[in-house]
Write a protein that holds these residues in place. Structure first.
Motif, PDB file in Angstrom:
ATOM      1  N   GLN A 181       0.829  -1.210   0.000  1.00  0.00           N
ATOM      2  CA  GLN A 181       0.000   0.000   0.000  1.00  0.00           C
ATOM      3  C   GLN A 181       0.863   1.260   0.000  1.00  0.00           C
ATOM      4  N   MET A 182       1.933   1.264   0.791  1.00  0.00           N
ATOM      5  CA  MET A 182       2.815   2.426   0.836  1.00  0.00           C
ATOM      6  C   MET A 182       3.503   2.643  -0.508  1.00  0.00           C
ATOM      7  N   GLU A 183       3.934   1.561  -1.106  1.00  0.00           N
ATOM      8  CA  GLU A 183       4.589   1.657  -2.402  1.00  0.00           C
ATOM      9  C   GLU A 183       3.619   2.212  -3.448  1.00  0.00           C
ATOM     10  N   ASP A 184       2.399   1.713  -3.452  1.00  0.00           N
ATOM     11  CA  ASP A 184       1.385   2.200  -4.383  1.00  0.00           C
ATOM     12  C   ASP A 184       1.059   3.677  -4.142  1.00  0.00           C
ATOM     13  N   GLU A 187       1.600   6.644  -6.806  1.00  0.00           N
ATOM     14  CA  GLU A 187       0.435   7.439  -7.189  1.00  0.00           C
ATOM     15  C   GLU A 187       0.673   8.939  -6.975  1.00  0.00           C
ATOM     16  N   HIS A 188       1.446   9.291  -5.954  1.00  0.00           N
ATOM     17  CA  HIS A 188       1.683  10.692  -5.619  1.00  0.00           C
ATOM     18  C   HIS A 188       3.079  11.175  -6.022  1.00  0.00           C
ATOM     19  N   ASN A 189       3.737  10.386  -6.866  1.00  0.00           N
ATOM     20  CA  ASN A 189       5.058  10.732  -7.383  1.00  0.00           C
ATOM     21  C   ASN A 189       6.058  11.017  -6.255  1.00  0.00           C
ATOM     22  N   LEU A 190       6.071  10.132  -5.265  1.00  0.00           N
ATOM     23  CA  LEU A 190       6.982  10.240  -4.128  1.00  0.00           C
ATOM     24  C   LEU A 190       8.045   9.156  -4.214  1.00  0.00           C
ATOM     25  N   ALA A 191       9.214   9.460  -3.706  1.00  0.00           N
ATOM     26  CA  ALA A 191      10.259   8.445  -3.637  1.00  0.00           C
ATOM     27  C   ALA A 191       9.860   7.409  -2.588  1.00  0.00           C
ATOM     28  N   TYR A 192      10.110   6.158  -2.876  1.00  0.00           N
ATOM     29  CA  TYR A 192       9.810   5.081  -1.936  1.00  0.00           C
ATOM     30  C   TYR A 192      11.002   4.136  -1.908  1.00  0.00           C
ATOM     31  N   TYR A 193      11.463   3.837  -0.702  1.00  0.00           N
ATOM     32  CA  TYR A 193      12.583   2.916  -0.530  1.00  0.00           C
ATOM     33  C   TYR A 193      12.180   1.847   0.460  1.00  0.00           C
ATOM     34  N   ASN A 194      12.195   0.602   0.037  1.00  0.00           N
ATOM     35  CA  ASN A 194      11.986  -0.502   0.952  1.00  0.00           C
ATOM     36  C   ASN A 194      13.372  -0.958   1.390  1.00  0.00           C
ATOM     37  N   LEU A 195      13.806  -0.423   2.516  1.00  0.00           N
ATOM     38  CA  LEU A 195      15.162  -0.690   2.972  1.00  0.00           C
ATOM     39  C   LEU A 195      15.344  -2.129   3.443  1.00  0.00           C
ATOM     40  N   LEU A 196      14.261  -2.837   3.670  1.00  0.00           N
ATOM     41  CA  LEU A 196      14.378  -4.260   3.991  1.00  0.00           C
ATOM     42  C   LEU A 196      14.996  -5.028   2.828  1.00  0.00           C
ATOM     43  N   ASP A 197      14.754  -4.538   1.619  1.00  0.00           N
ATOM     44  CA  ASP A 197      15.339  -5.175   0.440  1.00  0.00           C
ATOM     45  C   ASP A 197      16.820  -4.845   0.284  1.00  0.00           C
ATOM     46  N   MET A 198      17.321  -3.894   1.072  1.00  0.00           N
ATOM     47  CA  MET A 198      18.692  -3.417   0.920  1.00  0.00           C
ATOM     48  C   MET A 198      19.565  -3.737   2.134  1.00  0.00           C
ATOM     49  N   THR A 199      19.091  -4.584   3.028  1.00  0.00           N
ATOM     50  CA  THR A 199      19.819  -4.804   4.281  1.00  0.00           C
ATOM     51  C   THR A 199      21.220  -5.369   4.069  1.00  0.00           C
ATOM     52  N   GLU A 200      21.386  -6.206   3.080  1.00  0.00           N
ATOM     53  CA  GLU A 200      22.721  -6.758   2.813  1.00  0.00           C
ATOM     54  C   GLU A 200      23.656  -5.647   2.341  1.00  0.00           C
ATOM     55  N   GLU A 201      23.155  -4.809   1.438  1.00  0.00           N
ATOM     56  CA  GLU A 201      23.943  -3.683   0.930  1.00  0.00           C
ATOM     57  C   GLU A 201      24.266  -2.682   2.056  1.00  0.00           C
ATOM     58  N   ILE A 202      23.316  -2.469   2.952  1.00  0.00           N
ATOM     59  CA  ILE A 202      23.510  -1.563   4.090  1.00  0.00           C
ATOM     60  C   ILE A 202      24.522  -2.156   5.067  1.00  0.00           C
ATOM     61  N   GLY A 203      24.553  -3.482   5.147  1.00  0.00           N
ATOM     62  CA  GLY A 203      25.470  -4.164   6.055  1.00  0.00           C
ATOM     63  C   GLY A 203      24.828  -4.561   7.371  1.00  0.00           C
ATOM     64  N   ILE A 204      23.510  -4.656   7.382  1.00  0.00           N
ATOM     65  CA  ILE A 204      22.795  -5.025   8.608  1.00  0.00           C
ATOM     66  C   ILE A 204      23.063  -6.495   8.930  1.00  0.00           C
ATOM     67  N   ASP A 205      23.475  -6.735  10.147  1.00  0.00           N
ATOM     68  CA  ASP A 205      23.638  -8.086  10.684  1.00  0.00           C
ATOM     69  C   ASP A 205      22.515  -8.271  11.700  1.00  0.00           C
TER      70      ASP A 205
END
Length: 92
Positions: free
Chosen positions: A2-5, A9-27
């Motif tokens: 819903q947040m992504e949609d 719809e409102h032309n806002l940047a959206y980042y699902n940082l859960l998809d980037m945890t490896e790149e971020i380096g989260i252990d």
């Protein structure tokens, strides 16, 4: 979803940082309070650094920590943060 949609719809940047945890380096064992749901101070620092680069590089948000109008406030906030972090790590 819903947040992504909504963002799309409102032309806002959206980042699902859960998809980037490896790149971020989260252990998940050392960077969270509960092995996966809530970041601790170490995980939050990693995420903040990563997201700061996104804000700077993709949205041209300037780093204003050294602007004289806000430098004193920035220093005060940093001191509070570092003191609190010392308290948290002393209890480990």
């Amino acid at each position: 979803k819903q947040m992504e949609d909504y963002a799309k719809e409102h032309n806002l940047a959206y980042y699902n940082l859960l998809d980037m945890t490896e790149e971020i380096g989260i252990d998940w064992q050392t960077d969270t309070y509960d092995t996966g749901l809530h970041l601790n101070v170490y995980g939050a620092e990693k995420l903040a650094s990563y997201f700061g680069k996104i804000l700077k590089d993709e949205h041209n948000i300037p780093d204003r920590r050294n602007d004289k109008d806000i430098a004193e406030l920035w220093a005060e906030k940093c001191e509070t943060y570092h003191n609190r972090k010392k308290e948290l790590t002393a209890t480990k």
